[in-house]
Design a protein around this motif. Structure first.
Motif, PDB file in Angstrom:
ATOM      1  N   ILE A 121      43.032  46.289  27.117  1.00 30.17           N
ATOM      2  CA  ILE A 121      43.390  44.954  26.651  1.00 30.17           C
ATOM      3  C   ILE A 121      44.489  44.395  27.550  1.00 30.17           C
ATOM      4  CG2 ILE A 121      44.226  43.568  24.722  1.00 30.17           C
ATOM      5  CD1 ILE A 121      43.269  45.700  22.830  1.00 30.17           C
ATOM      6  N   ARG A 122      44.243  43.199  28.061  1.00 31.53           N
ATOM      7  CA  ARG A 122      45.251  42.501  28.854  1.00 31.53           C
ATOM      8  C   ARG A 122      45.530  41.142  28.234  1.00 31.53           C
ATOM      9  NH1 ARG A 122      42.703  41.619  34.006  1.00 31.53           N
ATOM     10  NH2 ARG A 122      40.760  42.234  32.999  1.00 31.53           N
ATOM     11  N   ASP A 131      38.897  32.438  33.323  1.00 31.12           N
ATOM     12  CA  ASP A 131      38.787  32.866  34.723  1.00 31.12           C
ATOM     13  C   ASP A 131      38.343  34.324  34.820  1.00 31.12           C
ATOM     14  OD1 ASP A 131      39.576  30.386  35.589  1.00 31.12           O
ATOM     15  OD2 ASP A 131      41.662  30.953  35.981  1.00 31.12           O
ATOM     16  N   GLN A 132      38.912  35.190  33.984  1.00 31.87           N
ATOM     17  CA  GLN A 132      38.581  36.613  34.038  1.00 31.87           C
ATOM     18  C   GLN A 132      37.143  36.876  33.591  1.00 31.87           C
ATOM     19  OE1 GLN A 132      40.826  39.483  34.949  1.00 31.87           O
ATOM     20  NE2 GLN A 132      41.442  37.643  36.045  1.00 31.87           N
ATOM     21  N   LEU A 133      36.648  36.105  32.641  1.00 27.74           N
ATOM     22  CA  LEU A 133      35.254  36.257  32.221  1.00 27.74           C
ATOM     23  C   LEU A 133      34.298  35.830  33.335  1.00 27.74           C
ATOM     24  CD1 LEU A 133      35.422  34.976  28.529  1.00 27.74           C
ATOM     25  CD2 LEU A 133      35.064  37.328  29.273  1.00 27.74           C
ATOM     26  N   GLN A 137      35.901  40.207  35.513  1.00 28.41           N
ATOM     27  CA  GLN A 137      37.012  41.140  35.414  1.00 28.41           C
ATOM     28  C   GLN A 137      37.322  41.484  33.954  1.00 28.41           C
ATOM     29  OE1 GLN A 137      38.466  42.470  38.337  1.00 28.41           O
ATOM     30  NE2 GLN A 137      36.604  41.436  39.047  1.00 28.41           N
ATOM     31  N   ALA A 138      36.691  40.763  33.024  1.00 27.99           N
ATOM     32  CA  ALA A 138      36.804  41.044  31.598  1.00 27.99           C
ATOM     33  C   ALA A 138      35.419  40.938  30.981  1.00 27.99           C
ATOM     34  CB  ALA A 138      37.767  40.086  30.918  1.00 27.99           C
ATOM     35  N   ASP A 139      35.166  41.748  29.951  1.00 36.43           N
ATOM     36  CA  ASP A 139      33.879  41.725  29.260  1.00 36.43           C
ATOM     37  C   ASP A 139      33.908  40.788  28.059  1.00 36.43           C
ATOM     38  OD1 ASP A 139      32.874  43.892  30.932  1.00 36.43           O
ATOM     39  OD2 ASP A 139      34.207  45.189  29.772  1.00 36.43           O
TER      40      ASP A 139
END
Length: 292
Positions: A121-122, A131-133, A137-139
């Motif tokens: 978790i971040r 942005d991460q999705l 870089q994130a699920d």
């Protein structure tokens, strides 16, 4: 075009350099460099700008990376399908959240069912989550406003208004409510630009004819909480995120109905079929059905 060449390009792009890509793929740097060079030569295209030790994507490299992200994510999904039981025993789920407390109960049940899955978790604001999705870089994302558009699958977790809060010794601590007018001449502690809480608050104040100017801008909800607890000013938070803190007093704001924060779980629709993502969303939907 060869698979190994695309894979080399992809890992150099997402790792930010040839050395880190080589480490990730357990290959030598010359081997990675050679595969990327052959790909560029075969199609007479420059994919990376190489300046001293800096490696950056060219516009053509950016477009190719969009494709290889989908390619290698589909490969990962295929691998998960073929080894489903192993994924559910020893996979990894990456979550990017504007506030993790909204999913703690969901993660507790997920851990009961899939104890072997590692969870990362971040923290970040809504812009960071999106942005991460998109960069894979994130699920899963957790954020304070359901995004528009057809790119995402969402599960609504809750919907609560924005409130003010102060430390117990603050002069306003005994107030039962506050108007925007009351906030114009006191120190305000607000989140960074990109925070949906701040955006909704400022929009509602502007609609009422007031401009809220922060005295202190802090990155992250916890930073705001600690600054307010020190007595430095008044902060803002959604009711669902206020929690229990004996140092602080929550004060309702006028026009709360105009400042509702909808907290949701989201993922890219194209990644909805991933086993771990599907499992977490299913548990979130179980809780949502009970609330309904």
């Amino acid at each position: 075009m060869r698979y190994v060449q695309l894979r080399a390009f992809h890992y150099v792009a997402i790792c930010g350099g040839f050395s880190r890509a080589a480490e990730e793929l357990f290959l030598t740097q010359p081997a990675i460099s050679d595969q990327v060079r052959k790909l560029e030569e075969e199609y007479d295209i420059l994919l990376f700008n190489r300046h001293k030790k800096q490696v950056t994507l060219t516009p053509e490299g950016d477009r190719l990376l969009e494709i290889t992200r989908r390619l290698f994510d589909s490969e990962q999904q295929a691998r998960e399908l073929l080894s489903e039981s192993r994924v559910m025993r020893a996979g990894k789920l990456r979550i990017m959240a504007d506030s993790a407390q909204h999913v703690l109960h969901i993660l507790a049940r997920f851990r009961e069912r899939y104890p072997g899955v590692a969870i990362e978790i971040r923290a970040g604001n809504t812009d960071n989550v999106i942005d991460q999705l998109f960069s894979y870089q994130a699920d899963i994302g957790v954020l304070g406003e359901i995004p528009t558009g057809r790119d995402f699958e969402t599960v609504l977790l809750n919907s609560t208004p924005i409130s003010a809060f102060v430390c117990r010794s603050h002069p306003l601590a005994d107030r039962t409510s506050l108007r925007f007018k009351d906030l114009t001449d006191i120190p305000l502690v607000m989140r960074e630009r990109g925070s949906r809480t701040r955006q909704k608050l400022e929009e509602a104040a502007s609609a009422a004819g007031y401009e809220l100017l922060p005295t202190i801008v802090a990155e992250g909800r916890e930073a705001v909480r600690e600054i307010v607890a020190s007595g430095a000013g008044l902060g803002f938070v959604s009711v669902a995120e206020f929690g229990e803190d004996s140092r602080l007093i929550r004060i309702p704001l006028e026009n709360e109905g105009q400042m509702m924060m909808e907290e949701a779980l989201i993922c890219l629709r194209e990644r909805r079929g991933g086993k771990l993502i599907s499992a977490l969303l299913a548990i979130a939907q179980e809780f949502s059905a009970v609330q309904d």
